[in-house]
Scaffold this motif. Structure first.
Motif, PDB file in Angstrom:
ATOM      1  N   THR A  37       0.842  -1.203   0.000  1.00 40.49           N
ATOM      2  CA  THR A  37       0.000   0.000   0.000  1.00 40.49           C
ATOM      3  C   THR A  37       0.869   1.242   0.000  1.00 40.49           C
ATOM      4  N   TYR A  38       1.843   1.270   0.872  1.00 43.92           N
ATOM      5  CA  TYR A  38       2.718   2.426   0.974  1.00 43.92           C
ATOM      6  C   TYR A  38       3.574   2.594  -0.284  1.00 43.92           C
ATOM      7  N   ASN A  39       4.207   1.510  -0.736  1.00 45.13           N
ATOM      8  CA  ASN A  39       5.084   1.590  -1.908  1.00 45.13           C
ATOM      9  C   ASN A  39       4.324   2.012  -3.159  1.00 45.13           C
ATOM     10  N   HIS A  40       3.130   1.484  -3.357  1.00 43.69           N
ATOM     11  CA  HIS A  40       2.333   1.864  -4.527  1.00 43.69           C
ATOM     12  C   HIS A  40       1.917   3.334  -4.441  1.00 43.69           C
ATOM     13  N   SER A  41       1.610   3.793  -3.241  1.00 47.26           N
ATOM     14  CA  SER A  41       1.231   5.203  -3.066  1.00 47.26           C
ATOM     15  C   SER A  41       2.401   6.120  -3.396  1.00 47.26           C
ATOM     16  N   ILE A  42       3.590   5.756  -2.950  1.00 46.39           N
ATOM     17  CA  ILE A  42       4.788   6.553  -3.254  1.00 46.39           C
ATOM     18  C   ILE A  42       5.027   6.579  -4.763  1.00 46.39           C
ATOM     19  N   TRP A  43       4.895   5.421  -5.406  1.00 43.15           N
ATOM     20  CA  TRP A  43       5.074   5.357  -6.854  1.00 43.15           C
ATOM     21  C   TRP A  43       4.097   6.301  -7.556  1.00 43.15           C
ATOM     22  N   LEU A  44       2.840   6.269  -7.126  1.00 42.49           N
ATOM     23  CA  LEU A  44       1.809   7.097  -7.742  1.00 42.49           C
ATOM     24  C   LEU A  44       2.085   8.586  -7.532  1.00 42.49           C
ATOM     25  N   LEU A  45       2.511   8.949  -6.331  1.00 43.79           N
ATOM     26  CA  LEU A  45       2.836  10.350  -6.066  1.00 43.79           C
ATOM     27  C   LEU A  45       3.979  10.816  -6.965  1.00 43.79           C
ATOM     28  N   HIS A  46       4.978   9.970  -7.139  1.00 43.12           N
ATOM     29  CA  HIS A  46       6.096  10.328  -8.016  1.00 43.12           C
ATOM     30  C   HIS A  46       5.641  10.422  -9.465  1.00 43.12           C
ATOM     31  N   LYS A  47       4.745   9.539  -9.877  1.00 47.40           N
ATOM     32  CA  LYS A  47       4.240   9.557 -11.250  1.00 47.40           C
ATOM     33  C   LYS A  47       3.633  10.914 -11.595  1.00 47.40           C
ATOM     34  N   ASP A  99       6.563  13.321  -2.100  1.00 48.85           N
ATOM     35  CA  ASP A  99       6.245  12.112  -1.342  1.00 48.85           C
ATOM     36  C   ASP A  99       6.151  12.341   0.167  1.00 48.85           C
ATOM     37  N   SER A 100       6.512  13.527   0.633  1.00 45.29           N
ATOM     38  CA  SER A 100       6.320  13.820   2.057  1.00 45.29           C
ATOM     39  C   SER A 100       4.827  13.886   2.390  1.00 45.29           C
ATOM     40  N   ALA A 101       3.986  14.014   1.362  1.00 47.19           N
ATOM     41  CA  ALA A 101       2.538  13.986   1.574  1.00 47.19           C
ATOM     42  C   ALA A 101       2.100  12.635   2.132  1.00 47.19           C
ATOM     43  N   ALA A 102       2.922  11.605   1.928  1.00 47.44           N
ATOM     44  CA  ALA A 102       2.585  10.255   2.384  1.00 47.44           C
ATOM     45  C   ALA A 102       3.187   9.918   3.748  1.00 47.44           C
ATOM     46  N   ASP A 103       3.677  10.917   4.471  1.00 43.20           N
ATOM     47  CA  ASP A 103       4.276  10.644   5.780  1.00 43.20           C
ATOM     48  C   ASP A 103       3.300   9.992   6.747  1.00 43.20           C
ATOM     49  N   LYS A 104       2.059  10.435   6.743  1.00 38.49           N
ATOM     50  CA  LYS A 104       1.068   9.844   7.641  1.00 38.49           C
ATOM     51  C   LYS A 104       0.796   8.392   7.252  1.00 38.49           C
ATOM     52  N   LEU A 105       0.701   8.118   5.956  1.00 39.50           N
ATOM     53  CA  LEU A 105       0.499   6.744   5.491  1.00 39.50           C
ATOM     54  C   LEU A 105       1.697   5.883   5.877  1.00 39.50           C
ATOM     55  N   LYS A 106       2.877   6.447   5.818  1.00 33.91           N
ATOM     56  CA  LYS A 106       4.093   5.734   6.212  1.00 33.91           C
ATOM     57  C   LYS A 106       4.018   5.324   7.683  1.00 33.91           C
TER      58      LYS A 106
END
Length: 121
Positions: A55-65, A70-77
């Motif tokens: 879940t986390y890795n796919h979200s990071i990939w999508l944010l980069h795409k 990717d700091s937006a995903a800190d809470k998900l991390k």
């Protein structure tokens, strides 16, 4: 179950950061994936760990795409990887590790260079 709901809610928050024309697709995609795994045995910690890591890795990939920081995903991390997550900075380079110890991203802070490296260990 509570952790999965928190992760799902955070993924939907991240989807709102994407371009408007892609939000519906990714919101539906996220829902389908969470629904597909709703019957996973809660006592199977290995499977749960892998699913949260994905879940986390796919979200990071999508944010980069879509060039979203990717700091937006800190809470998900924090939800998916817990307090074991680690970020290291050496000079201009920043490396981030998730709970499994895999390098997931490296970025050069003095420029826009950013790349994703999954499962190097």
């Amino acid at each position: 179950m509570e952790k999965a709901l928190r992760a799902y809610a955070e993924v939907l928050r991240l989807v709102r950061r994407l371009p408007k024309e892609s939000r519906g697709y990714y919101a539906k995609y996220a829902r389908e994936n969470f629904v597909n795994y709703r019957d996973v045995d809660p006592s199977d910690s290995t499977t749960l760990h892998d699913l949260f890591q994905r879940t986390y890795n796919h979200s990071i990939w999508l944010l980069h795409k879509y060039s979203v920081d990717d700091s937006a995903a800190d809470k998900l991390k924090r939800i998916c990887c817990g307090p074991q997550s680690l970020s290291l900075s050496f000079g201009f380079w920043s490396y981030s590790h998730c709970c499994c110890g895999r390098l997931y991203s490296a970025s050069l802070s003095s420029s826009s260079l950013s790349l994703i490296l999954l499962c190097l260990t």
